[in-house]
Design a protein around this motif. Structure first.
Motif, PDB file in Angstrom:
ATOM      1  N   ILE A 152       0.821  -1.189   0.035  1.00  0.00           N
ATOM      2  CA  ILE A 152      -0.189   0.017   0.044  1.00  0.00           C
ATOM      3  C   ILE A 152       0.996   1.347   0.006  1.00  0.00           C
ATOM      4  N   GLN A 155       3.801   5.596   2.849  1.00  0.00           N
ATOM      5  CA  GLN A 155       3.038   6.462   3.844  1.00  0.00           C
ATOM      6  C   GLN A 155       1.786   6.149   4.185  1.00  0.00           C
ATOM      7  N   ASN A 156       0.926   5.249   3.605  1.00  0.00           N
ATOM      8  CA  ASN A 156      -0.204   4.493   3.920  1.00  0.00           C
ATOM      9  C   ASN A 156       0.241   3.490   5.197  1.00  0.00           C
ATOM     10  N   TRP A 159       0.992   5.282   8.484  1.00  0.00           N
ATOM     11  CA  TRP A 159      -0.392   5.800   9.166  1.00  0.00           C
ATOM     12  C   TRP A 159      -0.994   4.718   9.895  1.00  0.00           C
ATOM     13  N   LEU A 160      -1.171   3.514   9.184  1.00  0.00           N
ATOM     14  CA  LEU A 160      -1.742   2.227   9.439  1.00  0.00           C
ATOM     15  C   LEU A 160      -1.083   1.470  10.933  1.00  0.00           C
ATOM     16  N   ILE A 167      -9.362   2.353  10.023  1.00  0.00           N
ATOM     17  CA  ILE A 167      -9.646   2.743   8.445  1.00  0.00           C
ATOM     18  C   ILE A 167     -10.757   2.330   7.919  1.00  0.00           C
ATOM     19  N   GLU A 171     -11.381   3.475   2.457  1.00  0.00           N
ATOM     20  CA  GLU A 171     -10.057   3.934   2.691  1.00  0.00           C
ATOM     21  C   GLU A 171      -8.874   2.462   2.508  1.00  0.00           C
ATOM     22  N   ASP A 174      -8.662   2.148  -1.257  1.00  0.00           N
ATOM     23  CA  ASP A 174      -8.149   3.185  -2.149  1.00  0.00           C
ATOM     24  C   ASP A 174      -6.613   3.083  -1.851  1.00  0.00           C
ATOM     25  N   MET A 175      -6.069   2.538  -0.571  1.00  0.00           N
ATOM     26  CA  MET A 175      -4.747   2.166  -0.375  1.00  0.00           C
ATOM     27  C   MET A 175      -4.183   1.091  -1.211  1.00  0.00           C
ATOM     28  N   LEU A 177      -5.231  -2.068  -0.078  1.00  0.00           N
ATOM     29  CA  LEU A 177      -4.998  -3.107   1.038  1.00  0.00           C
ATOM     30  C   LEU A 177      -6.134  -4.282   0.570  1.00  0.00           C
TER      31      LEU A 177
END
Length: 252
Positions: A152, A155-156, A159-160, A167, A171, A174-175, A177
């Motif tokens: 992903i 940066q994704n 964050w996760l 999420i 989301e 979009d990532m 995942l």
């Protein structure tokens, strides 16, 4: 039974079945899932494995009540079962056939990071995911520190893995995942429809595709598991982790 097993049209569905505990993984569920994955890998009548959960959760991750009890009684003894968490990871790394996840509800910890091992992931539009490692004062797990940035983006994944925030399904899609987001009542039928498409193909060819996709990264996955294991062992039972588990037990 902690795990339900069902075969239809060369698709073996493994359903986490601890709904009262939101399908959290205790040692019994780790062991049963490990054995089931190994059996499916060896069964020539199984072309694809589909993982899902009963009730309103996919999996709430590690059973924190059991984890706290193990830490308080035996120190950082993380795998007292026959196979345990790391046995299940080995079975996931070694699994030679298509693996599909159908995330029917909340996925926390290993209930989210297991998606790094999925060849296809479907998610209910009402489901949510969270990696709570920093809120528990521990390290990431399930090779997520390697698989998630690759899947992903850095940066994704940062964050996760760092935020311990939820999420949404959109989301997650979009990532990258998960592959598809489905209406809750269509999730399993959609996942099974795609699983049966794959299962209709020659098993030797399916295994060849998976082998060639995983061969370049298998050593990196195993190395990530060992790095994470060392840090997890260092942090579990430390002050931040003990405080977090005690707070969780108090809420329970």
């Amino acid at each position: 039974m902690n795990l339900l097993i069902d075969d239809v049209n060369r698709v073996r569905t493994l359903t986490f079945n601890r709904p009262d505990a939101l399908n959290a993984f205790n040692e019994a569920l780790y062991d049963e899932t490990t054995v089931a994955l190994r059996a499916a890998a060896d069964d020539p009548e199984v072309g694809v494995v589909l993982l899902t959960g009963t009730g309103r959760a996919f999996s709430a991750g590690n059973d924190l009540v059991e984890m706290q009890a193990r830490i308080s009684v035996r120190g950082a003894d993380l795998a007292p079962g026959e196979h345990g968490f790391y046995g299940m990871l080995d079975a996931l790394v070694d699994f030679p056939k298509p693996l599909i996840c159908a995330v029917n509800g909340l996925g926390v910890g290993i209930g989210a990071t297991i998606l790094g091992f999925a060849d296809l992931a479907f998610m209910s539009s009402s489901a949510r995911l969270k990696c709570p490692f920093t809120s528990l004062g521990v390290a990431p797990e399930a090779a997520s520190s390697y698989l998630l940035p690759r899947l992903i983006g850095r940066q994704n994944a940062a964050w996760l893995l760092m935020s311990s925030e939820w999420i949404s399904a959109e989301e997650a899609k979009d990532m990258g995942l998960v592959w598809r987001v489905c209406a809750p009542d269509e999730l399993l039928s959609e996942a099974r429809r795609h699983a049966e498409v794959l299962a209709s193909k020659p098993l030797s060819s399916l295994k060849a595709v998976k082998q060639t996709m995983l061969a370049p990264i298998r050593a990196d996955i195993l190395a990530a598991v060992e790095r994470e294991k060392a840090l997890f062992t260092e942090l579990v039972g430390a002050a931040a982790n003990v405080d977090a588990l005690a707070a969780f037990a108090d809420r329970k």
